[in-house]
Structures are given as structure tokens and as C-alpha cells.
Design an enzyme around this catalytic site. Structure first.
Site, PDB file in Angstrom:
ATOM      1  N   ARG A   1      -0.332  -8.818 -12.097  1.00 25.12           N
ATOM      2  CA  ARG A   1      -0.132  -8.047 -13.181  1.00 25.12           C
ATOM      3  C   ARG A   1      -1.748  -8.587 -14.668  1.00 25.12           C
ATOM      4  O   ARG A   1      -1.749  -9.792 -13.794  1.00 25.12           O
ATOM      5  CB  ARG A   1       0.982  -8.249 -14.105  1.00 25.12           C
ATOM      6  CG  ARG A   1       2.570  -8.236 -13.377  1.00 25.12           C
ATOM      7  CD  ARG A   1       2.627  -7.087 -13.971  1.00 25.12           C
ATOM      8  NE  ARG A   1       3.936  -6.689 -12.667  1.00 25.12           N
ATOM      9  CZ  ARG A   1       4.493  -6.796 -12.438  1.00 25.12           C
ATOM     10  NH1 ARG A   1       5.168  -7.252 -14.233  1.00 25.12           N
ATOM     11  NH2 ARG A   1       5.933  -6.151 -11.826  1.00 25.12           N
TER      12      ARG A   1
ATOM     13  N   LYS B   1      -1.791   4.634  -9.112  1.00 26.88           N
ATOM     14  CA  LYS B   1      -2.083   4.730  -8.447  1.00 26.88           C
ATOM     15  C   LYS B   1      -2.195   6.465  -7.109  1.00 26.88           C
ATOM     16  O   LYS B   1      -1.521   7.232  -8.025  1.00 26.88           O
ATOM     17  CB  LYS B   1      -0.312   4.183  -7.620  1.00 26.88           C
ATOM     18  CG  LYS B   1      -0.884   4.128  -5.850  1.00 26.88           C
ATOM     19  CD  LYS B   1      -0.178   3.058  -5.223  1.00 26.88           C
ATOM     20  CE  LYS B   1       0.195   3.297  -4.337  1.00 26.88           C
ATOM     21  NZ  LYS B   1       0.871   1.739  -3.767  1.00 26.88           N
TER      22      LYS B   1
ATOM     23  N   ARG C   1       5.025  -0.080   0.581  1.00 27.33           N
ATOM     24  CA  ARG C   1       5.222  -1.320   0.974  1.00 27.33           C
ATOM     25  C   ARG C   1       6.786  -1.440  -0.276  1.00 27.33           C
ATOM     26  O   ARG C   1       7.442  -1.268  -1.154  1.00 27.33           O
ATOM     27  CB  ARG C   1       3.942  -1.794   0.421  1.00 27.33           C
ATOM     28  CG  ARG C   1       2.625  -1.075   0.929  1.00 27.33           C
ATOM     29  CD  ARG C   1       1.396  -2.574   0.776  1.00 27.33           C
ATOM     30  NE  ARG C   1       1.565  -2.662  -0.348  1.00 27.33           N
ATOM     31  CZ  ARG C   1       1.665  -3.912  -1.539  1.00 27.33           C
ATOM     32  NH1 ARG C   1       1.995  -4.329  -1.426  1.00 27.33           N
ATOM     33  NH2 ARG C   1       1.296  -3.576  -2.823  1.00 27.33           N
TER      34      ARG C   1
HETATM   35  C1  BTN Z   1       1.994   1.809  -0.873  1.00 25.12           C
HETATM   36  O1  BTN Z   1       3.532   1.974  -0.880  1.00 25.12           O
HETATM   37  O2  BTN Z   1       1.422   1.831  -1.153  1.00 25.12           O
HETATM   38  C2  BTN Z   1       1.991   2.543   0.474  1.00 25.12           C
HETATM   39  C3  BTN Z   1       2.461   3.769   1.609  1.00 25.12           C
HETATM   40  C4  BTN Z   1       1.612   4.820   2.476  1.00 25.12           C
HETATM   41  C5  BTN Z   1       2.134   5.844   3.035  1.00 25.12           C
HETATM   42  C6  BTN Z   1       2.208   6.275   3.997  1.00 25.12           C
HETATM   43  S1  BTN Z   1       2.297   8.432   3.558  1.00 25.12           S
HETATM   44  C7  BTN Z   1       2.101   8.628   5.979  1.00 25.12           C
HETATM   45  C8  BTN Z   1       2.590   7.100   6.461  1.00 25.12           C
HETATM   46  N1  BTN Z   1       4.026   6.950   6.324  1.00 25.12           N
HETATM   47  C9  BTN Z   1       4.817   6.737   6.109  1.00 25.12           C
HETATM   48  O3  BTN Z   1       5.939   6.126   6.265  1.00 25.12           O
HETATM   49  N2  BTN Z   1       3.965   5.111   4.891  1.00 25.12           N
HETATM   50  C10 BTN Z   1       2.635   5.864   5.199  1.00 25.12           C
END
Ligand code: BTN
Length: 248
Positions: free
Chosen positions: A245, A110, A45
Site C-alpha cells: 500500500r 488494474k 493471484r
Molecule cells: C492476478 O490476479 O493479477 C492474475 C490474473 C490472471 C488471470 C489470467 S486469465 C487467463 C489465465 N487463466 C486463469 O485462470 N488465470 C489467468
């Protein structure tokens, strides 16, 4: 170059979300799944990269079709957070919590993330690609590139990660979540989400661009906006470039 099977397992791709998004036109799209051992441009994200050591993590995306417009995306990503906490409970890792909008945390670090992409007109229908990344094991070289507190299943359990079982649980819970969401929307997940929210009832600071708001977390609304109470009353904040935060 089309997806012929409903489930595609790739050794390497740029991003499993992108892989499915580029194939949204095909008829069998709803329920299609892409899993990869490695992503060259894994996306997180807020424009972040998603870092994962190849062959040790869970990187998957699932497509779905909704009759309504893309306005459901925020709610859907929160519902997915609830689905993932259920996955971890079943897998044998209790105590997994959420941080608005959809970080999946263990011990405030995370463990997994959700990224939703959408194709569609305002009036619907929408084709959704919901991507999930679960940290199974992150090697030290990759760890050095992660710019936020993180953990992985290997660290938590001290055991090798059963990625097949984990993938099956994630796919089952996501499918169930999509079905319930299509019928009832975020309302069906709201209580569960709030119970798991690590910041529920706490004082937080929201950074929204150059704005900074301090208040107490009251919960979420039906669209997934965060409800924050300050001296002026309760305000709803939609995700996007906002970051949350804890106030010490
Ligand atoms: C975040 O930033 O919290 C979201 C992460 C999401 C990662 C997953 S891995 C499979 C799918 N393909 C991607 O490019 N991103 C999501």
C-alpha cells in the site's frame, strides 16, 4: 483428450491455466497456447477469482519449459509484467505501469494480471504455465464483482478493442520474454521493471500476514523480491500473501 495443436481456442473453459497444466505431459508443451472467450473458474493471484465479461477480454495461457527448478517463478512473473507494458505501448496505450509483484496498472487501476503455475522438482526442469488476463471491456454486472480498482482498454481508448492484434502482441512478447529469461534471468528485465514500478522510491506499507512494515521501495533483487529500506536497513520481501500500500 490431448492438445494436438499448439494453439487452442476455446469458447469456454474452467481456466486456461488449468487447461494447459492438465496437459503438461505432452511433448509439444513448450510454446503451447490456450485462449478462451470465457472462464468458469478464472483464477487470480492470492486465491482471488478473475472476472471477465465473455467475448470481450483477453484470457490466455502459454506453456514453457525451463531447465532450472521452480524457484524462477517469482522472477518470471515480474518479467511478464515488463513484457505486458511493452505490449500496451505497441498497442497504443502508453503510461502503463507496474505494482509489485506483477499487477499491470493504468492510472493506478488494474488493467491486466499475470498468474504463473509450475510443475517440477526442486532441481528442475520446470514446466511453466503463464496466464495473462487483460481487461478489454468489463460489463457492469461483472464490474460489481471486482473487489479492487480496475480499468479496461475500452474505457482508456474509447474504441472497440482489437483482441486479435492484442493477442498476437502478447504471444510474441511472452515468447521473446521466455527466451531472454532462460538465457539471462530476471537481471535482463530488472532495470525496465524498476523504471515502470509505480512505487519506486516511495514510502509504502507492506502487509505480510499479521506483520506490517513501513519503508521506502529501493527496487527488486535478482529473484524478484521487493527491497524495502527502513530504520534497520534494507530487507527483501518475497511475494505470497504480502500486499503493498502507498503511504499517503
Ligand atoms: C492476478 O490476479 O493479477 C492474475 C490474473 C490472471 C488471470 C489470467 S486469465 C487467463 C489465465 N487463466 C486463469 O485462470 N488465470 C489467468
Amino acid at each position: 483428450d490431448r492438445v494436438r495443436d499448439r494453439l487452442t481456442l476455446l469458447e469456454e473453459t474452467d481456466s486456461t491455466n488449468r487447461y494447459l497444466l492438465e496437459r503438461t505431459a505432452m511433448a509439444s508443451f513448450p510454446g503451447s497456447v490456450c485462449l478462451a472467450e470465457a472462464q468458469v473458474h478464472g483464477r487470480g493471484r492470492r486465491g482471488r477469482a478473475w472476472i471477465a465479461t465473455p467475448y470481450h477480454n483477453l484470457l490466455l495461457s502459454m506453456g514453457w519449459r525451463f531447465a532450472s527448478g521452480p524457484g524462477i517463478v517469482a522472477g518470471l512473473s515480474l518479467a511478464a509484467g515488463v513484457a505486458l507494458t511493452r505490449v500496451f505501448e505497441e498497442y497504443g496505450v502508453p503510461g502503463v505501469g507496474l505494482k509489485w509483484p506483477n499487477d499491470v496498472l493504468w492510472d493506478d487501476k488494474k488493467l491486466a494480471g499475470v498468474l504463473v503455475d509450475v510443475h517440477g522438482e526442486a532441481t528442475g526442469p520446470s514446466l511453466i504455465v503463464l496466464g495473462v488476463g487483460v481487461n478489454g471491456y468489463i460489463g457492469s454486472h461483472d464490474a460489481a464483482q471486482i473487489d479492487q480498482p480496475w480499468t479496461d482498454l475500452h474505457t482508456i481508448t474509447g474504441k472497440p478493442v482489437d483482441r486479435n492484434r492484442l493477442a498476437a502482441l502478447v504471444l510474441r512478447e511472452l515468447r521473446h520474454m521466455f527466451e531472454v529469461f532462460a538465457d539471462k534471468g530476471l537481471a535482463a528485465f530488472r532495470d525496465a521493471w524498476q523504471r515502470r514500478h509505480r512505487y519506486h522510491g516511495q514510502r509504502v506499507r507492506l502487509l505480510a500476514g499479521s506483520r506490517e512494515i513501513t519503508g521506502t521501495v529501493e527496487g527488486i533483487d535478482d529473484h524478484g523480491a521487493l527491497l524495502l529500506r527502513d530504520a534497520r536497513g534494507v530487507q527483501a520481501f518475497h511475494s505470497g500473501e504480502i500486499s503493498l500500500r502507498r503511504v499517503a
